[in-house]
Write a protein that holds these residues in place. Structure first.
Motif, PDB file in Angstrom:
ATOM      1  N   LYS A  71       0.852  -1.189   0.000  1.00 39.29           N
ATOM      2  CA  LYS A  71       0.000   0.000   0.000  1.00 39.29           C
ATOM      3  C   LYS A  71       0.890   1.243   0.000  1.00 39.29           C
ATOM      4  CE  LYS A  71      -3.599   2.412  -0.089  1.00 39.29           C
ATOM      5  NZ  LYS A  71      -4.450   2.383  -1.277  1.00 39.29           N
ATOM      6  N   PHE A 126       0.678   5.524  -0.104  1.00 35.44           N
ATOM      7  CA  PHE A 126      -0.132   6.750  -0.063  1.00 35.44           C
ATOM      8  C   PHE A 126       0.625   7.859  -0.767  1.00 35.44           C
ATOM      9  CE2 PHE A 126      -1.674   4.463   3.736  1.00 35.44           C
ATOM     10  CZ  PHE A 126      -3.027   4.436   3.423  1.00 35.44           C
ATOM     11  N   ARG A 175       0.988  11.904  -0.637  1.00 35.15           N
ATOM     12  CA  ARG A 175       0.654  13.071   0.172  1.00 35.15           C
ATOM     13  C   ARG A 175       1.366  14.305  -0.362  1.00 35.15           C
ATOM     14  NH1 ARG A 175      -2.929  10.485   1.416  1.00 35.15           N
ATOM     15  NH2 ARG A 175      -3.644   9.801   3.455  1.00 35.15           N
ATOM     16  N   ARG A 227      -6.852  -1.812   8.223  1.00 32.39           N
ATOM     17  CA  ARG A 227      -7.841  -1.167   7.342  1.00 32.39           C
ATOM     18  C   ARG A 227      -7.970  -1.920   6.012  1.00 32.39           C
ATOM     19  NH1 ARG A 227      -5.870   4.171   9.504  1.00 32.39           N
ATOM     20  NH2 ARG A 227      -7.623   4.925  10.744  1.00 32.39           N
ATOM     21  N   LEU A 283     -11.503  -1.263   4.155  1.00 34.46           N
ATOM     22  CA  LEU A 283     -11.588   0.207   4.185  1.00 34.46           C
ATOM     23  C   LEU A 283     -10.532   0.860   3.294  1.00 34.46           C
ATOM     24  CD1 LEU A 283     -12.183   0.626   8.005  1.00 34.46           C
ATOM     25  CD2 LEU A 283     -13.831   1.115   6.202  1.00 34.46           C
ATOM     26  N   LEU A 284      -9.618   0.053   2.791  1.00 32.73           N
ATOM     27  CA  LEU A 284      -8.594   0.555   1.873  1.00 32.73           C
ATOM     28  C   LEU A 284      -8.489  -0.415   0.700  1.00 32.73           C
ATOM     29  CD1 LEU A 284      -5.589   1.537   4.196  1.00 32.73           C
ATOM     30  CD2 LEU A 284      -6.947   3.112   2.823  1.00 32.73           C
ATOM     31  N   LEU A 285      -8.039   0.099  -0.430  1.00 30.90           N
ATOM     32  CA  LEU A 285      -7.752  -0.772  -1.579  1.00 30.90           C
ATOM     33  C   LEU A 285      -6.246  -0.925  -1.710  1.00 30.90           C
ATOM     34  CD1 LEU A 285     -10.346   0.610  -4.139  1.00 30.90           C
ATOM     35  CD2 LEU A 285     -10.408  -1.590  -2.980  1.00 30.90           C
ATOM     36  N   GLU A 286      -5.841  -2.117  -2.104  1.00 33.14           N
ATOM     37  CA  GLU A 286      -4.424  -2.421  -2.175  1.00 33.14           C
ATOM     38  C   GLU A 286      -3.767  -1.782  -3.398  1.00 33.14           C
ATOM     39  OE1 GLU A 286      -6.632  -3.911  -3.697  1.00 33.14           O
ATOM     40  OE2 GLU A 286      -5.881  -5.241  -5.261  1.00 33.14           O
ATOM     41  N   GLU A 305       0.576  10.535  10.907  1.00 34.25           N
ATOM     42  CA  GLU A 305      -0.749  11.000  10.489  1.00 34.25           C
ATOM     43  C   GLU A 305      -1.289  10.121   9.362  1.00 34.25           C
ATOM     44  OE1 GLU A 305      -3.764  12.766   8.367  1.00 34.25           O
ATOM     45  OE2 GLU A 305      -1.787  12.925   7.474  1.00 34.25           O
ATOM     46  N   VAL A 306      -0.409   9.766   8.443  1.00 37.64           N
ATOM     47  CA  VAL A 306      -0.842   9.002   7.271  1.00 37.64           C
ATOM     48  C   VAL A 306      -1.232   7.577   7.648  1.00 37.64           C
ATOM     49  CG1 VAL A 306      -0.047   7.979   5.112  1.00 37.64           C
ATOM     50  CG2 VAL A 306       0.493  10.353   5.633  1.00 37.64           C
ATOM     51  N   GLY A 327      -1.446   6.275  10.857  1.00 40.39           N
ATOM     52  CA  GLY A 327      -1.935   6.049  12.231  1.00 40.39           C
ATOM     53  C   GLY A 327      -3.401   5.765  12.296  1.00 40.39           C
TER      54      GLY A 327
END
Lengths: 288, 273
Positions: free
Chosen positions: A28, A30, A32, A76, A81-84, A285-286, A288
């Motif tokens: 995963k 992200f 930002r 998650r 709640l998240l996509l891989e 933050e990302v 947690g």
């Protein structure tokens, strides 16, 4: 019949011939905003890097890691709640990302924040949440007092607003909410963080009781090494998105030739647990 | 019970869960609701009193006051629907329950319908109280009013409003900070182009074209005719509402699903604060 089994209509069959959780090269990333590099520039922040592990049915596995290590991202992902961004995850043989509706019937979760409508009571919060799992008012009228009694919640306080309850009490209601729907996979994301020692002991004792009486597989994510050692059969270390090991505690200690999990952490990462406290706030933050 | 039967049963129980949750919240925030009701009545009076200062003949003044009141009531009703639909995500993100709701095994269709069903029920009660409170306060005389037709048309329009509300409820999912405010922008724009306090014909031509696809245009026109002159439900108002409802529901759901996928891809489906 499990002590916590609720008569839900979501009678999803669970295959007995497959592991409870199979995670293969799960990745995963992200993106930002990076203010240093320009207003529209995005920075890639890998949260999980090709994580692979398996959990057998009925097993309790703890994943250790500091803030920002990717524990919550893993939970998650498994909670749909998240996509891989790569790899795959299967829960009782079902694809966690392409069979999300089915997975949701099998999984429930307790997170570090109790997460309730604060003005509503414990009874009301549990009641409406149970409807999402097909439980009728007739079913919850008896099931909610029973489950609250089992987690040690005083029955006379179940109509009080959540905002008037202590963190420990709220966390007990969170455990009750997760177990009310009889999940076969229970994801515990730092369930005792921030609790006073007594509440922490009570929650841990309840997790042990669930293991004794309920047909549930447990994935416990925590940064409390003593808790992981006390509750889990195998302990894994997630460090900056990488799973460094996942073994019984005795084997971890033997492999690194150390006495404690703290020492094993140091041996595996080259850093002490305390140093991790200074980790980048943005990463926390990302992930947690 | 068959698999389809069991699934439908669970979905309907899930839908009931959303209505039940909103009933609990309304009970818990009842004082806030009463305060908001008083504010809405006061705000509506500031609009309806405009009819008095015009120094019109009594019958004309009464008609103008009714036209303004119907506009204000529809504005308040639509505001409730949009607020509930947009708050689907925004409120849950604030309370921290968003992850638990989105990981529950209830379909997004039932989730949004549940929110919408409560919003319509609650909005209709508030709209009724608002109408009669203001009418009583200013001594509005509407002897020919066909309340049944007005109520029925508003109920039909509600389906379209829920569909459009679904489209706006995705905004806080994509933009946690600004999404809810964008929902209010959509509500305002819809009423401006629909002739909330004036006939659609006074607007520029391009706005009149947009008015044709707004469900508020037809409910405002139809309800005014029912309250002022006692007209029944007219097919000319009903069929556009049915067409918009049939189109807006799947479009709203599709947009929400795309937004949800985006949020899951980028890690935005989580609590704030």
């Amino acid at each position: 019949m499990s002590a916590f089994a609720a008569p839900t209509a979501l009678g999803t069959s669970v295959r007995g011939d497959v592991p409870a959780v199979e995670v293969d090269n799960l990745t995963k990333v992200f993106r930002r905003r990076d203010p240093k590099a320009g207003r529209f520039t995005r920075r890639r922040l890998p949260a999980l890097k090709k994580v692979t592990f398996t959990i057998e049915r009925g097993e309790c596995v703890a994943i250790l890691g500091q803030n920002g290590s990717g524990k919550s991202t893993l939970v998650r992902l498994l909670s749909t709640l998240l996509l891989e961004d790569g790899g795959e995850a299967r829960i009782f043989g079902h694809d966690a990302f392409r069979e999300a509706r089915l997975i949701r019937r099998l999984v429930n979760r307790v997170s570090v924040e109790a997460s309730f409508f604060k003005k509503m009571s414990a009874q009301e919060n549990l009641s409406y949440a149970a409807r999402f799992y097909g439980m009728t008012p007739a079913q919850t009228r008896t099931a909610i007092p029973e489950i609250l009694a089992k987690v040690g919640f005083p029955p006379e306080r179940r109509t009080e607003s959540m905002m008037n309850l202590s963190r420990g009490m709220q966390q007990k209601v969170a455990l009750a909410r997760a177990l009310l729907t009889s999940p076969v996979l229970l994801l515990l994301d730092e369930p005792t963080t921030g609790l006073d020692p007594r509440s922490k002991r009570e929650v841990q004792e309840f997790i042990r009781e669930v293991r004794r009486t309920h047909d549930a597989t447990i994935l416990l994510c925590t940064h409390d090494m003593a808790e992981a050692e006390a509750l889990a059969e195998r302990v894994g270390l997630l460090d900056r998105g990488e799973l460094l090991f996942l073994e019984p505690v005795a084997e971890v200690k033997r492999r690194y030739g150390v006495e404690t999990l703290e020492e094993a952490f140091f041996a595996a990462t080259g850093r002490s647990f305390e140093e991790e406290q200074d980790e980048d706030d943005e990463l926390r933050e990302v992930f947690g | 019970m068959t698999t389809i039967g069991a699934t439908m049963r669970n979905e309907l129980i899930g839908l009931g869960g959303f209505v039940e949750r909103n009933v609990y919240l309304t009970k818990r925030y009842i004082l806030w609701d009463i305060a908001f009701m008083i504010w809405t009545i006061a705000n509506t009076l500031t609009i309806v009193f405009i009819a008095r200062v015009e120094n019109l003949p009594k019958a004309k003044e009464n008609e103008l006051a009714t036209i303004l009141l119907v506009g204000a009531v529809i504005w308040a009703f639509l505001g409730i629907i949009f607020e509930f639909m947009t708050e689907t995500v925004a409120w849950e993100r604030w309370e921290g329950t968003i992850e638990y709701t989105f990981m529950a095994p209830v379909s997004r269709t039932m989730h949004l319908f549940g929110q919408g069903a409560f919003a319509v029920l609650y909005g209709l009660i508030r709209a009724t109280i608002l109408f009669f409170a203001v009418a009583a306060f200013i001594g509005l005389h509407v002897p020919h009013a066909n309340y049944g037709a007005a109520f029925a048309l508003l109920a039909i329009a509600s389906v379209s409003f829920i569909g459009v509300g679904m489209m706006t409820s995705v905004l806080p999912l994509i933009s946690p900070e600004k999404g809810a405010q964008l929902g209010f922008v959509a509500q305002g724009v819809m009423l401006v182009v629909s002739g909330v306090y004036y006939p659609v014909s006074v607007m520029p031509h391009w706005m009149q074209l947009i008015a044709k696809i707004s469900p508020a245009t037809y409910v405002l026109r139809g309800d005014r005719a029912s309250i002022v002159s006692g007209a029944g439900m007219r097919w000319a108002d009903v069929w556009p509402l049915v067409v918009i409802a049939i189109a807006s529901m799947p479009i709203g759901l599709t947009i929400f699903r795309i937004g949800e996928r985006h949020a899951k891809r980028h890690g935005k489906l989580k609590r704030s604060g």
